[in-house]
Scaffold this active site. Structure first.
Site, PDB file in Angstrom:
ATOM      1  CG  ASP A 109      -2.192   0.784   1.018  1.00 38.56           C
ATOM      2  OD1 ASP A 109      -2.224   1.606   0.086  1.00 38.56           O
ATOM      3  OD2 ASP A 109      -3.138   0.594   1.798  1.00 38.56           O
ATOM      4  CG  ASP A 118       3.440   7.898  -1.977  1.00 47.34           C
ATOM      5  OD1 ASP A 118       2.470   8.072  -2.749  1.00 47.34           O
ATOM      6  OD2 ASP A 118       3.812   8.764  -1.158  1.00 47.34           O
ATOM      7  CG  PHE A 119       0.827   4.327  -7.353  1.00 48.68           C
ATOM      8  CD1 PHE A 119       0.333   3.952  -8.589  1.00 48.68           C
ATOM      9  CD2 PHE A 119       1.383   3.351  -6.533  1.00 48.68           C
ATOM     10  CE1 PHE A 119       0.390   2.627  -9.012  1.00 48.68           C
ATOM     11  CE2 PHE A 119       1.441   2.034  -6.932  1.00 48.68           C
ATOM     12  CZ  PHE A 119       0.950   1.653  -8.181  1.00 48.68           C
ATOM     13  CG  HIS A 143      -6.715  10.885  -8.245  1.00 52.11           C
ATOM     14  ND1 HIS A 143      -8.055  11.243  -8.284  1.00 52.11           N
ATOM     15  CD2 HIS A 143      -6.080  11.893  -7.584  1.00 52.11           C
ATOM     16  CE1 HIS A 143      -8.213  12.404  -7.676  1.00 52.11           C
ATOM     17  NE2 HIS A 143      -7.029  12.818  -7.245  1.00 52.11           N
ATOM     18  CB  THR A 144     -11.076   6.086  -8.240  1.00 51.73           C
ATOM     19  OG1 THR A 144     -10.982   5.973  -6.816  1.00 51.73           O
ATOM     20  CG2 THR A 144     -10.218   5.025  -8.892  1.00 51.73           C
ATOM     21  CE1 TYR A 181      -8.559  -5.559 -12.438  1.00 56.01           C
ATOM     22  CE2 TYR A 181      -6.765  -4.809 -11.031  1.00 56.01           C
ATOM     23  CZ  TYR A 181      -7.579  -5.822 -11.495  1.00 56.01           C
ATOM     24  OH  TYR A 181      -7.415  -7.103 -11.034  1.00 56.01           O
ATOM     25  CB  THR A 183     -12.252   3.740 -16.153  1.00 57.81           C
ATOM     26  OG1 THR A 183     -13.555   4.322 -16.066  1.00 57.81           O
ATOM     27  CG2 THR A 183     -11.321   4.788 -16.737  1.00 57.81           C
ATOM     28  CG  ASP A 184     -17.198   3.699 -17.902  1.00 57.74           C
ATOM     29  OD1 ASP A 184     -18.012   4.613 -18.091  1.00 57.74           O
ATOM     30  OD2 ASP A 184     -16.800   3.387 -16.761  1.00 57.74           O
ATOM     31  CE1 TYR A 207     -10.268   7.302 -12.546  1.00 57.97           C
ATOM     32  CE2 TYR A 207     -12.267   7.181 -13.876  1.00 57.97           C
ATOM     33  CZ  TYR A 207     -11.310   6.565 -13.102  1.00 57.97           C
ATOM     34  OH  TYR A 207     -11.374   5.209 -12.883  1.00 57.97           O
TER      35      TYR A 207
END
Length: 376
Positions: A109, A118-119, A143-144, A181, A183-184, A207
């Site tokens: 994490d 750490d991203f 970052h969502t 992963y 996203t649409d 995003y």
């Protein structure tokens, strides 16, 4: 008027009464007109004072409303950000469960002590990859917080684009696979047909743009990779749409829910299981790598999703105050947000199902199972 009939003048001549009455009436009329004008002008001044007072009050209230709206928007963004963090944590838990049978796991994490993860500091990730030397890197970090990303695009770009690019570069260097992963939101949300993997992209938000950039950086390294695009992901733990709807349904007489955004609610547990299946199949066959869509089957709107959840709650004896006909469908414009949402979030999963021999289940059973776990 009617009293003075005549008047004596110095010459002693008698003036005809009609002329005198006319002159007196003219003077009285002019006096009344002058008085009326004076009163009207006074009234106008008083009205102008009142108008200015009302305008000042309106401006004050408008300012207060803007401040309140801004505070409310900030609070909503903070809640969404917290929910995103909780959802991400739950996805990591589900991934650990599904991937455990494939081999030893090293779960990191952002605050991990042994290795840098750490991203927000992408270059530190390279040292971690070389120290661990994994056969597979699974990146569930992102970052969502879609709305918050609009006000912090640099941070979103670092986490969603730069960090995955570093992981891909280092994966290529040591011969590892990278599962990522997406996203649409990389699409523009137009039309009604489910998006295919090779359809033109056109993100509407920070995003979406940063996630697309992350995809492109991964492909550019030519590392062995699986990019899984998904949407409307939920988990039983933490904040989620279903839990929010059940809470509001017990408190309110009416719910107004968006009905022009269409997608498929997809459980974090389903996504984790799919990841394990496709990874196991792809590892001995690098030619299977690439981009795939992974969502539950079927489609609904947020309004339809809400109705399904509340009907389940009502049937299960949970306290539901809102009547079935008071779950009102509204357009996205009813709830303005900093980031534009795609209206069409449908994703075509046929390529993934054909390639890996999978059959994606309908979205409803997963939601109902999640509800049972949520209530428990």
């Amino acid at each position: 008027k009617g009293v003075v009939k005549s008047i004596e003048v110095d010459t002693g001549d008698r003036v005809r009464s009609g002329q005198v009455v006319a002159r007196l009436e003219d003077r009285h009329f002019e006096a009344r007109v002058t008085q009326a004008r004076s009163q009207l002008e006074k009234a106008r001044r008083e009205l102008e004072v009142e108008r200015l007072a009302i305008e000042n009050e309106r401006q004050r209230l408008s300012g207060s409303l803007r401040e309140t709206s801004a505070e409310l928007a900030a609070a909503r963004a903070s809640v969404r950000a917290a929910q995103s963090r909780a959802d991400e944590a739950q996805r990591q838990v589900e991934l650990q469960r599904s991937l455990a049978p494939l081999g030893e796991l090293v779960a990191l994490d952002f605050d991990s002590r042994d290795f840098a993860a750490d991203f927000t500091r992408p270059h530190d990730l390279a040292a971690t990859v070389h120290a661990v030397r994994p056969a597979v890197i699974v990146n569930a970090a992102a970052h969502t917080a879609v709305d918050k990303a609009e006000s912090e695009p640099a941070l979103a770009h670092t986490i969603n684009a730069e960090a995955p690019g570093v992981l891909a570069r280092e994966a290529q260097a040591i011969g590892a696979w990278l599962v990522h992963y997406s996203t649409d939101y990389v699409f523009d949300g137009s039309g009604t047909r489910p998006w295919r993997e090779d359809d033109p992209t056109g993100p509407l938000s920070v995003y979406g743009r940063t996630k697309l950039d992350g995809e492109q950086r991964i492909r550019a390294t030519d590392c062995r990779h699986l990019i899984l695009r998904t949407s409307w992901v939920y988990a039983a733990r933490g904040g989620n749409f279903a839990r929010t709807m059940i809470k509001l349904a017990a408190e309110r007489d009416e719910l107004r829910v968006v009905d022009d955004q269409i997608g498929a609610p997809t459980g974090a547990d389903l996504l984790a299981d799919v990841t394990a299946h496709v990874l196991r199949a792809a590892m001995p066959k690098p030619e299977l790598g690439g981009t795939y869509h992974a969502v539950a089957a079927g489609e609904t709107s947020w309004h339809g999703y809400a109705k399904t959840v509340i009907e389940w709650a009502r049937a299960g004896g949970l306290p539901v105050r809102v009547a079935a006909d008071r779950i009102v469908a509204v357009p996205s414009s009813a709830y303005p947000t900093p980031a534009r949402r795609p209206l069409n979030s449908r994703l075509d999963t046929q390529r993934m199902q054909r390639t890996f021999g999978l059959s994606m289940p309908p979205w409803q059973p997963g939601v109902l199972r999640m509800l049972c776990e949520t209530v428990a």
